[in-house]
Design a protein around this motif. Sequence first.
Motif, PDB file in Angstrom:
ATOM      1  N   LEU A  18     -29.107 -41.328 -30.318  1.00  0.00           N
ATOM      2  CA  LEU A  18     -27.684 -41.315 -29.972  1.00  0.00           C
ATOM      3  C   LEU A  18     -27.335 -40.107 -29.107  1.00  0.00           C
ATOM      4  O   LEU A  18     -26.450 -40.174 -28.247  1.00  0.00           O
ATOM      5  CB  LEU A  18     -26.830 -41.335 -31.242  1.00  0.00           C
ATOM      6  CG  LEU A  18     -26.912 -42.623 -32.059  1.00  0.00           C
ATOM      7  CD1 LEU A  18     -26.110 -42.493 -33.352  1.00  0.00           C
ATOM      8  CD2 LEU A  18     -26.443 -43.815 -31.255  1.00  0.00           C
ATOM      9  N   LYS A  19     -28.061 -39.002 -29.292  1.00  0.00           N
ATOM     10  CA  LYS A  19     -27.841 -37.818 -28.456  1.00  0.00           C
ATOM     11  C   LYS A  19     -28.207 -38.115 -27.002  1.00  0.00           C
ATOM     12  O   LYS A  19     -27.470 -37.761 -26.073  1.00  0.00           O
ATOM     13  CB  LYS A  19     -28.668 -36.648 -28.989  1.00  0.00           C
ATOM     14  CG  LYS A  19     -28.425 -35.349 -28.265  1.00  0.00           C
ATOM     15  CD  LYS A  19     -29.209 -34.230 -28.912  1.00  0.00           C
ATOM     16  CE  LYS A  19     -28.957 -32.915 -28.183  1.00  0.00           C
ATOM     17  NZ  LYS A  19     -29.696 -31.815 -28.791  1.00  0.00           N
ATOM     18  N   GLU A  20     -29.325 -38.780 -26.781  1.00  0.00           N
ATOM     19  CA  GLU A  20     -29.709 -39.167 -25.417  1.00  0.00           C
ATOM     20  C   GLU A  20     -28.714 -40.173 -24.845  1.00  0.00           C
ATOM     21  O   GLU A  20     -28.405 -40.145 -23.653  1.00  0.00           O
ATOM     22  CB  GLU A  20     -31.114 -39.768 -25.412  1.00  0.00           C
ATOM     23  CG  GLU A  20     -32.217 -38.766 -25.633  1.00  0.00           C
ATOM     24  CD  GLU A  20     -33.602 -39.400 -25.651  1.00  0.00           C
ATOM     25  OE1 GLU A  20     -33.731 -40.611 -25.387  1.00  0.00           O
ATOM     26  OE2 GLU A  20     -34.558 -38.665 -25.939  1.00  0.00           O
ATOM     27  N   LYS A  21     -28.215 -41.068 -25.696  1.00  0.00           N
ATOM     28  CA  LYS A  21     -27.219 -42.040 -25.249  1.00  0.00           C
ATOM     29  C   LYS A  21     -25.984 -41.319 -24.713  1.00  0.00           C
ATOM     30  O   LYS A  21     -25.472 -41.666 -23.652  1.00  0.00           O
ATOM     31  CB  LYS A  21     -26.827 -42.958 -26.407  1.00  0.00           C
ATOM     32  CG  LYS A  21     -25.710 -43.925 -26.070  1.00  0.00           C
ATOM     33  CD  LYS A  21     -25.298 -44.710 -27.292  1.00  0.00           C
ATOM     34  CE  LYS A  21     -24.167 -45.666 -26.964  1.00  0.00           C
ATOM     35  NZ  LYS A  21     -23.836 -46.505 -28.107  1.00  0.00           N
ATOM     36  N   ARG A  22     -25.498 -40.322 -25.461  1.00  0.00           N
ATOM     37  CA  ARG A  22     -24.322 -39.564 -25.008  1.00  0.00           C
ATOM     38  C   ARG A  22     -24.564 -38.914 -23.649  1.00  0.00           C
ATOM     39  O   ARG A  22     -23.663 -38.830 -22.822  1.00  0.00           O
ATOM     40  CB  ARG A  22     -23.942 -38.501 -26.038  1.00  0.00           C
ATOM     41  CG  ARG A  22     -23.223 -39.035 -27.239  1.00  0.00           C
ATOM     42  CD  ARG A  22     -22.602 -37.930 -28.086  1.00  0.00           C
ATOM     43  NE  ARG A  22     -23.563 -36.916 -28.506  1.00  0.00           N
ATOM     44  CZ  ARG A  22     -24.327 -36.985 -29.585  1.00  0.00           C
ATOM     45  NH1 ARG A  22     -24.262 -38.040 -30.360  1.00  0.00           N
ATOM     46  NH2 ARG A  22     -25.154 -36.005 -29.893  1.00  0.00           N
ATOM     47  N   SER A  23     -25.800 -38.453 -23.415  1.00  0.00           N
ATOM     48  CA  SER A  23     -26.100 -37.794 -22.135  1.00  0.00           C
ATOM     49  C   SER A  23     -26.095 -38.778 -20.965  1.00  0.00           C
ATOM     50  O   SER A  23     -26.023 -38.364 -19.810  1.00  0.00           O
ATOM     51  CB  SER A  23     -27.438 -37.051 -22.216  1.00  0.00           C
ATOM     52  OG  SER A  23     -28.516 -37.954 -22.231  1.00  0.00           O
ATOM     53  N   VAL A  24     -26.156 -40.072 -21.261  1.00  0.00           N
ATOM     54  CA  VAL A  24     -26.061 -41.096 -20.214  1.00  0.00           C
ATOM     55  C   VAL A  24     -24.619 -41.581 -20.065  1.00  0.00           C
ATOM     56  O   VAL A  24     -24.106 -41.719 -18.954  1.00  0.00           O
ATOM     57  CB  VAL A  24     -26.998 -42.288 -20.528  1.00  0.00           C
ATOM     58  CG1 VAL A  24     -26.776 -43.437 -19.560  1.00  0.00           C
ATOM     59  CG2 VAL A  24     -28.453 -41.849 -20.503  1.00  0.00           C
ATOM     60  N   VAL A  25     -23.955 -41.819 -21.191  1.00  0.00           N
ATOM     61  CA  VAL A  25     -22.621 -42.429 -21.175  1.00  0.00           C
ATOM     62  C   VAL A  25     -21.542 -41.441 -20.722  1.00  0.00           C
ATOM     63  O   VAL A  25     -20.675 -41.795 -19.911  1.00  0.00           O
ATOM     64  CB  VAL A  25     -22.285 -43.019 -22.564  1.00  0.00           C
ATOM     65  CG1 VAL A  25     -20.842 -43.493 -22.623  1.00  0.00           C
ATOM     66  CG2 VAL A  25     -23.237 -44.157 -22.892  1.00  0.00           C
ATOM     67  N   ARG A  26     -21.590 -40.215 -21.210  1.00  0.00           N
ATOM     68  CA  ARG A  26     -20.537 -39.238 -20.864  1.00  0.00           C
ATOM     69  C   ARG A  26     -20.385 -39.014 -19.358  1.00  0.00           C
ATOM     70  O   ARG A  26     -19.247 -38.966 -18.870  1.00  0.00           O
ATOM     71  CB  ARG A  26     -20.801 -37.913 -21.570  1.00  0.00           C
ATOM     72  CG  ARG A  26     -20.350 -37.915 -23.001  1.00  0.00           C
ATOM     73  CD  ARG A  26     -20.494 -36.539 -23.587  1.00  0.00           C
ATOM     74  NE  ARG A  26     -20.079 -36.538 -24.984  1.00  0.00           N
ATOM     75  CZ  ARG A  26     -20.250 -35.526 -25.787  1.00  0.00           C
ATOM     76  NH1 ARG A  26     -20.822 -34.422 -25.356  1.00  0.00           N
ATOM     77  NH2 ARG A  26     -19.852 -35.588 -27.023  1.00  0.00           N
ATOM     78  N   PRO A  27     -21.466 -38.853 -18.603  1.00  0.00           N
ATOM     79  CA  PRO A  27     -21.279 -38.660 -17.161  1.00  0.00           C
ATOM     80  C   PRO A  27     -20.652 -39.870 -16.454  1.00  0.00           C
ATOM     81  O   PRO A  27     -19.889 -39.711 -15.503  1.00  0.00           O
ATOM     82  CB  PRO A  27     -22.694 -38.410 -16.638  1.00  0.00           C
ATOM     83  CG  PRO A  27     -23.465 -37.938 -17.817  1.00  0.00           C
ATOM     84  CD  PRO A  27     -22.857 -38.629 -18.999  1.00  0.00           C
ATOM     85  N   ILE A  28     -20.942 -41.072 -16.936  1.00  0.00           N
ATOM     86  CA  ILE A  28     -20.335 -42.268 -16.340  1.00  0.00           C
ATOM     87  C   ILE A  28     -18.830 -42.274 -16.606  1.00  0.00           C
ATOM     88  O   ILE A  28     -18.028 -42.489 -15.691  1.00  0.00           O
ATOM     89  CB  ILE A  28     -21.001 -43.549 -16.891  1.00  0.00           C
ATOM     90  CG1 ILE A  28     -22.466 -43.615 -16.451  1.00  0.00           C
ATOM     91  CG2 ILE A  28     -20.245 -44.790 -16.410  1.00  0.00           C
ATOM     92  CD1 ILE A  28     -23.269 -44.725 -17.112  1.00  0.00           C
ATOM     93  N   VAL A  29     -18.450 -42.021 -17.851  1.00  0.00           N
ATOM     94  CA  VAL A  29     -17.028 -41.974 -18.212  1.00  0.00           C
ATOM     95  C   VAL A  29     -16.325 -40.878 -17.417  1.00  0.00           C
ATOM     96  O   VAL A  29     -15.246 -41.091 -16.855  1.00  0.00           O
ATOM     97  CB  VAL A  29     -16.865 -41.767 -19.735  1.00  0.00           C
ATOM     98  CG1 VAL A  29     -15.417 -41.450 -20.093  1.00  0.00           C
ATOM     99  CG2 VAL A  29     -17.357 -42.989 -20.496  1.00  0.00           C
ATOM    100  N   ALA A  30     -16.940 -39.710 -17.341  1.00  0.00           N
ATOM    101  CA  ALA A  30     -16.327 -38.587 -16.614  1.00  0.00           C
ATOM    102  C   ALA A  30     -16.165 -38.897 -15.130  1.00  0.00           C
ATOM    103  O   ALA A  30     -15.144 -38.554 -14.529  1.00  0.00           O
ATOM    104  CB  ALA A  30     -17.172 -37.326 -16.797  1.00  0.00           C
ATOM    105  N   GLU A  31     -17.156 -39.550 -14.532  1.00  0.00           N
ATOM    106  CA  GLU A  31     -17.056 -39.874 -13.105  1.00  0.00           C
ATOM    107  C   GLU A  31     -15.958 -40.900 -12.850  1.00  0.00           C
ATOM    108  O   GLU A  31     -15.217 -40.786 -11.866  1.00  0.00           O
ATOM    109  CB  GLU A  31     -18.399 -40.379 -12.573  1.00  0.00           C
ATOM    110  CG  GLU A  31     -18.383 -40.571 -11.068  1.00  0.00           C
ATOM    111  CD  GLU A  31     -19.742 -40.898 -10.483  1.00  0.00           C
ATOM    112  OE1 GLU A  31     -19.830 -40.946  -9.247  1.00  0.00           O
ATOM    113  OE2 GLU A  31     -20.706 -41.102 -11.245  1.00  0.00           O
TER     114      GLU A  31
END
Length: 97
Positions: A18-31
């Motif tokens: 889930l930690k690796e998942k956050r590192s993928v999802v957060r940048p997409i949401v932020a962009e």
Amino acid sequence: MYVGTLSFDLLLGDVHSLKEKRSVVRPIVAELQRKYAVSAAEVGNQDLHRRAEIGMALVSGDAGHLTDVLERCERLVAGRPEVELLAVRRRFHGDDD
């Protein structure tokens, strides 16, 4: 006033926690938020590490502008190499709804 929403069902690539998942999802949401001034968040599949659902919404006084921004957001997410876009659900609400 027009309201548009998109929901993206994503399959994540080489993600094992889930930690690796956050590192993928957060940048997409932020962009999405930074580039298009939309409200965006991870809204589903939070307990699955290889799947994500991102939801976003936009309010505009111009239907054409709203449609353009939604299409740009969809292209941005579809173009991310670290995810596979499985499905997109689009909703559009106008003054008549």
